[in-house]
Scaffold this motif. Structure first.
Motif, PDB file in Angstrom:
ATOM      1  N   THR A   1       3.042   2.178  -2.001  1.00 44.57           N
ATOM      2  CA  THR A   1       3.324   2.105  -0.566  1.00 44.57           C
ATOM      3  C   THR A   1       2.173   1.498   0.234  1.00 44.57           C
ATOM      4  O   THR A   1       2.396   0.557   1.015  1.00 44.57           O
ATOM      5  CB  THR A   1       3.680   3.500  -0.021  1.00 44.57           C
ATOM      6  OG1 THR A   1       4.850   3.977  -0.687  1.00 44.57           O
ATOM      7  CG2 THR A   1       3.932   3.452   1.474  1.00 44.57           C
ATOM      8  N   PRO A   2       0.927   1.988   0.115  1.00 47.18           N
ATOM      9  CA  PRO A   2      -0.148   1.352   0.892  1.00 47.18           C
ATOM     10  C   PRO A   2      -0.396  -0.104   0.510  1.00 47.18           C
ATOM     11  O   PRO A   2      -0.720  -0.926   1.373  1.00 47.18           O
ATOM     12  CB  PRO A   2      -1.379   2.217   0.588  1.00 47.18           C
ATOM     13  CG  PRO A   2      -1.043   2.983  -0.623  1.00 47.18           C
ATOM     14  CD  PRO A   2       0.428   3.174  -0.610  1.00 47.18           C
ATOM     15  N   VAL A   3      -0.238  -0.453  -0.773  1.00 44.68           N
ATOM     16  CA  VAL A   3      -0.435  -1.845  -1.175  1.00 44.68           C
ATOM     17  C   VAL A   3       0.630  -2.730  -0.541  1.00 44.68           C
ATOM     18  O   VAL A   3       0.321  -3.807  -0.003  1.00 44.68           O
ATOM     19  CB  VAL A   3      -0.408  -1.965  -2.708  1.00 44.68           C
ATOM     20  CG1 VAL A   3      -0.368  -3.430  -3.119  1.00 44.68           C
ATOM     21  CG2 VAL A   3      -1.633  -1.285  -3.317  1.00 44.68           C
ATOM     22  N   LEU A   4       1.888  -2.288  -0.573  1.00 43.70           N
ATOM     23  CA  LEU A   4       2.967  -3.076   0.040  1.00 43.70           C
ATOM     24  C   LEU A   4       2.777  -3.189   1.548  1.00 43.70           C
ATOM     25  O   LEU A   4       3.014  -4.258   2.131  1.00 43.70           O
ATOM     26  CB  LEU A   4       4.318  -2.446  -0.277  1.00 43.70           C
ATOM     27  CG  LEU A   4       4.803  -2.573  -1.724  1.00 43.70           C
ATOM     28  CD1 LEU A   4       6.145  -1.869  -1.909  1.00 43.70           C
ATOM     29  CD2 LEU A   4       4.931  -4.040  -2.124  1.00 43.70           C
ATOM     30  N   LEU A   5       2.360  -2.098   2.194  1.00 46.57           N
ATOM     31  CA  LEU A   5       2.112  -2.163   3.635  1.00 46.57           C
ATOM     32  C   LEU A   5       0.970  -3.119   3.957  1.00 46.57           C
ATOM     33  O   LEU A   5       1.038  -3.872   4.939  1.00 46.57           O
ATOM     34  CB  LEU A   5       1.799  -0.769   4.170  1.00 46.57           C
ATOM     35  CG  LEU A   5       2.978   0.184   4.314  1.00 46.57           C
ATOM     36  CD1 LEU A   5       2.493   1.573   4.715  1.00 46.57           C
ATOM     37  CD2 LEU A   5       3.974  -0.343   5.342  1.00 46.57           C
TER      38      LEU A   5
END
Length: 263
Positions: free
Chosen positions: A35-39
């Protein structure tokens, strides 16, 4: 064996147990890291130019927005990683292993200490991995001094410890692992409602007080100031106070729940 050496020995054993679990079942950690990488990739490559122009009031410059957004993403990574701690604690409580530990001659607090230390180590590794992605797409903290780097690492560790104790309490109070994951979800949602992606001053007036006075905003602003060489102001001591308060609350809550006799 006296109490202190017993506590250290048993806590080290529980830490090893939790790290082995994390290594054998990495899917939860990887899913929370996604999730943080995609964001990060979404906001930099899709919204980066527009967000940079809106924040700076000038021309679009994606590199400026990378520098702005990465500290918030790192704190979001910590919040997401601690969700795994809540799930892990809940699994231990519902699968019967804790009942067996209660019958053994081990230090009572070592179970929680093993979870907390293991989670903090996982948070550090997660931050390193997400930070590596940020560096790969252009993030640089060239203005940070050696002391500021040390303070930044210390802040990340302090935030990890505080949020982990809260997550442990959520795991202990949840009836199953699914409920624990849902109950701990605010630890990942709150960074989205902070100054992680846009300055507080750019938010609507009705929403600004919530974003400004929640725990993630001063931590993000402090980390941003340390890494980018910008002003920190009162955010530094606010971040420390929030972390210490949450850690004390989480520790008290967790030990109280764990100390209850099983029903």
């Amino acid at each position: 064996m006296s109490s202190l050496p017993l506590a250290v020995r048993d806590s080290a054993t529980m830490l090893r147990r939790n790290l082995l679990h994390a290594r054998r079942y990495p899917s939860l950690t990887l899913n929370l890291l996604l999730t943080p990488v995609l964001l990060l990739l979404l906001f930099v490559y899709v919204f980066g130019d527009v967000m940079s122009a809106g924040i700076g009031g000038g021309g679009a410059d994606r590199s400026d927005y990378i520098a702005y957004v990465v500290p918030g993403i790192l704190l979001l990574t910590i919040g997401g990683t601690t969700i795994g701690s809540a799930v892990s604690v809940s699994n231990d409580m519902t699968e019967g292993i804790i009942a067996r530990f209660r019958t053994m001659a081990i230090h009572r607090g070592s179970v929680l200490i093993g979870h907390v230390v293991g989670s903090v180590l996982q948070c550090v590794m997660s931050v390193v991995l997400v930070g590596a992605v940020a560096v790969a797409i252009g993030f640089r903290a060239v203005d940070a001094t050696a002391l500021e780097w040390v303070l930044a690492v210390g802040l990340l560790a302090l935030v990890s410890t505080a949020l982990t104790w809260i997550a442990v309490g959520m795991g202990l109070s949840s009836p199953n692992a699914e409920a624990a994951g849902n109950n701990a979800l605010p630890l990942m949602v709150l960074p989205l409602l902070s100054s992680a992606f846009v300055p507080v001053d750019a938010m609507p007036g009705w929403f600004r007080p919530f974003a400004e006075y929640q725990p993630f905003t001063p931590a993000i602003e402090t980390l941003r100031g340390l890494l980018l060489g910008t002003g920190i102001g009162h955010n530094g001591w606010l971040a420390v106070v929030w972390c210490l308060g949450l850690a004390a609350l989480g520790h008290s809550w967790s030990t109280s729940l764990f100390g209850r006799d099983p029903k």
